[in-house]
Design an enzyme around this catalytic site. Structure first.
Site, short mmCIF file in Angstrom:
data_model
loop_
_atom_site.label_atom_id
_atom_site.label_comp_id
_atom_site.label_asym_id
_atom_site.label_seq_id
_atom_site.Cartn_x
_atom_site.Cartn_y
_atom_site.Cartn_z
N HIS A 9 0.83 -1.21 0.00
CA HIS A 9 0.00 0.00 0.00
C HIS A 9 0.86 1.25 0.00
O HIS A 9 1.88 1.32 0.70
CB HIS A 9 -0.90 0.00 1.24
CG HIS A 9 -1.68 1.26 1.43
ND1 HIS A 9 -2.63 1.69 0.54
CD2 HIS A 9 -1.65 2.20 2.43
CE1 HIS A 9 -3.16 2.82 0.97
NE2 HIS A 9 -2.58 3.16 2.10
N SER A 10 0.47 2.25 -0.80
CA SER A 10 1.06 3.58 -0.77
C SER A 10 2.59 3.54 -0.93
O SER A 10 3.11 3.09 -1.95
CB SER A 10 0.65 4.30 0.52
OG SER A 10 0.96 5.66 0.49
#
Length: 421
Positions: free
Chosen positions: A292-293
């Protein structure tokens, strides 16, 4: 008569102008004095003047909060959700209180990983000495021995630690949306080994030793009488004490320094270290990565460092609102082509879930996560990500089967030809 009236009017006009100038001068002096006063007042310090002590509970029970059956954080007495602004006009105190609760949440998630998911801590570096700072990751019982599938979870940057996607979601929404536990549970049910990385645990924070105050310099010689000078100094000293006592910060935050963890001083270093010491040594034939991210950026950096290994071991990569940039990170053409085939990025978008989104760079395909909230993209993509992994594994197995049949057919043909001869 008319001449006298004109003279009177002229006199009143001059008087009005004079009064306006006087009033303007007074206003100017007042404004200057106000500016001078404001320049000497630190408004941040002023806001801290009546601040309560920065000491907070150490457990959820002491905070009087608990997670209900739906995984929502609620006050044990009122049943209400967490309230950030517990005290009006005390933003710093409210923020410190929120951070204190966040640290408790971190420990709570660790407990869930160990108790609910039956995972164990693995200390990093693997050869750490007793007196050096360390970090850790979490492994499922079969993370290293599972011969088939291994799932590696990498969160984004910030305060989140192992097992978390977003602290804000854990506190304000629920455990399912904010933690990695649903992914871990689903992966185990589908026969994956699981590794939970901890890319933001990069240093040990210790308090700085108190600095000794420098000795005051001797005063300059003065021609004033000693008695008069002492009265003047005492008056100035009292004036300063009163001023700073009124606007001082009664709670100075402790000064700390950070001691980096060897070979794990950043998210990129951590992902590379775990790959070299754990993932690459795992028995799994097919490795799956979800990042994620900022975790997506760390994955691309891993590819830059271990391109051949990643291509040989990784079956598919799911990214959620990834922060990577193949141009700024100078990813090779081979990496870009591989990401086109093996990666998918679920991005924040108002479009329905899985709707194709125009690519920004020539790397992995982008689809909608079904939400415009960055921190929610992992949770809203949950089902789609596991379908993507399943399809990727099926395609991999079909390709291997076709290759095996082709090799077997070729071998049989050569054998028959040899027998004929």
């Amino acid at each position: 008569m008319l001449a006298n009236l004109c003279t009177l009017i002229r006199g009143l006009y001059i008087l009005w102008i004079t009064m306006a100038q006087v009033v303007g001068q007074e206003d100017k002096e007042k404004t200057t004095a106000l500016k001078d006063l404001l320049s000497r007042i630190d408004l941040d310090e002023l806001m801290k003047k009546d601040e309560p002590p920065l000491s907070f509970p150490k457990t959820l029970e002491e905070f009087e909060y608990a997670f209900n059956e739906q995984g929502q954080l609620r006050h044990v007495k009122t049943g209400e959700a967490f309230v950030f602004n517990a005290r009006e006009d005390l933003h710093r105190w409210n923020q410190k209180r929120y951070e204190a609760l966040g640290e408790i949440i971190t420990q709570y998630v660790y407990e869930l990983l160990e108790r609910k998911c039956n995972m164990t801590k693995e200390i990093l570096p693997v050869d750490a000495t007793e007196d050096e700072p360390t970090s850790f990751i979490y492994l499922s019982p079969d993370a290293l021995s599972n011969p088939s599938k291994l799932l590696v979870l990498v969160q984004g940057s910030g305060v989140v630690r192992a097992g978390q996607w977003a602290r804000r979601l854990i506190i304000n929404q629920d455990l399912d949306s904010g933690t990695q536990i649903p992914f871990i549970t689903r992966a185990m049910e589908e026969g994956y080994g699981v590794m939970v990385l901890n890319p933001n645990e990069n240093y040990l924070e210790v308090e700085k030793p108190a600095k000794s105050s420098p000795l005051p310099s001797p005063p300059e010689p003065s021609e004033e009488p000693a008695e008069k000078r002492e009265r003047k100094d005492e008056k100035e000293s009292k004036k300063k004490r009163e001023f700073y006592e009124k606007y001082r910060n009664p709670q100075k935050e402790r000064e700390t320094e950070q001691i980096p963890i060897r070979e794990n001083g950043s998210s990129e270093e951590h992902v590379l270290y775990v790959w070299d010491h754990f993932v690459s040594k795992a028995a799994a034939k097919n490795v799956f990565i979800m990042a994620h991210s900022y975790g997506g950026l760390s994955f691309v950096e891993l590819m830059n460092q271990r391109e051949v290994q990643v291509k040989n071991r990784v079956c598919a990569v799911a990214l959620t609102d990834s922060a990577h940039n193949i141009w700024l990170q100078e990813a090779s053409k081979g990496t870009q082509d591989w990401m086109q085939q093996r990666c998918r990025n679920w991005v924040s978008s108002p479009q329905p879930l899985d709707t194709p989104v125009e690519p920004m760079l020539p790397d992995c395909p982008r689809v909608s996560a079904g939400t415009e909230r960055h921190e929610l993209t992992s949770w809203t993509s949950f089902g789609s990500i596991f379908r993507f992994f399943g399809e990727a594994l099926e395609a991999e197995e079909d390709e291997e089967a076709e290759t095996s049949i082709a090799v077997t057919t070729r071998s049989s043909s050569l054998k028959n030809k040899h027998q004929d001869l």
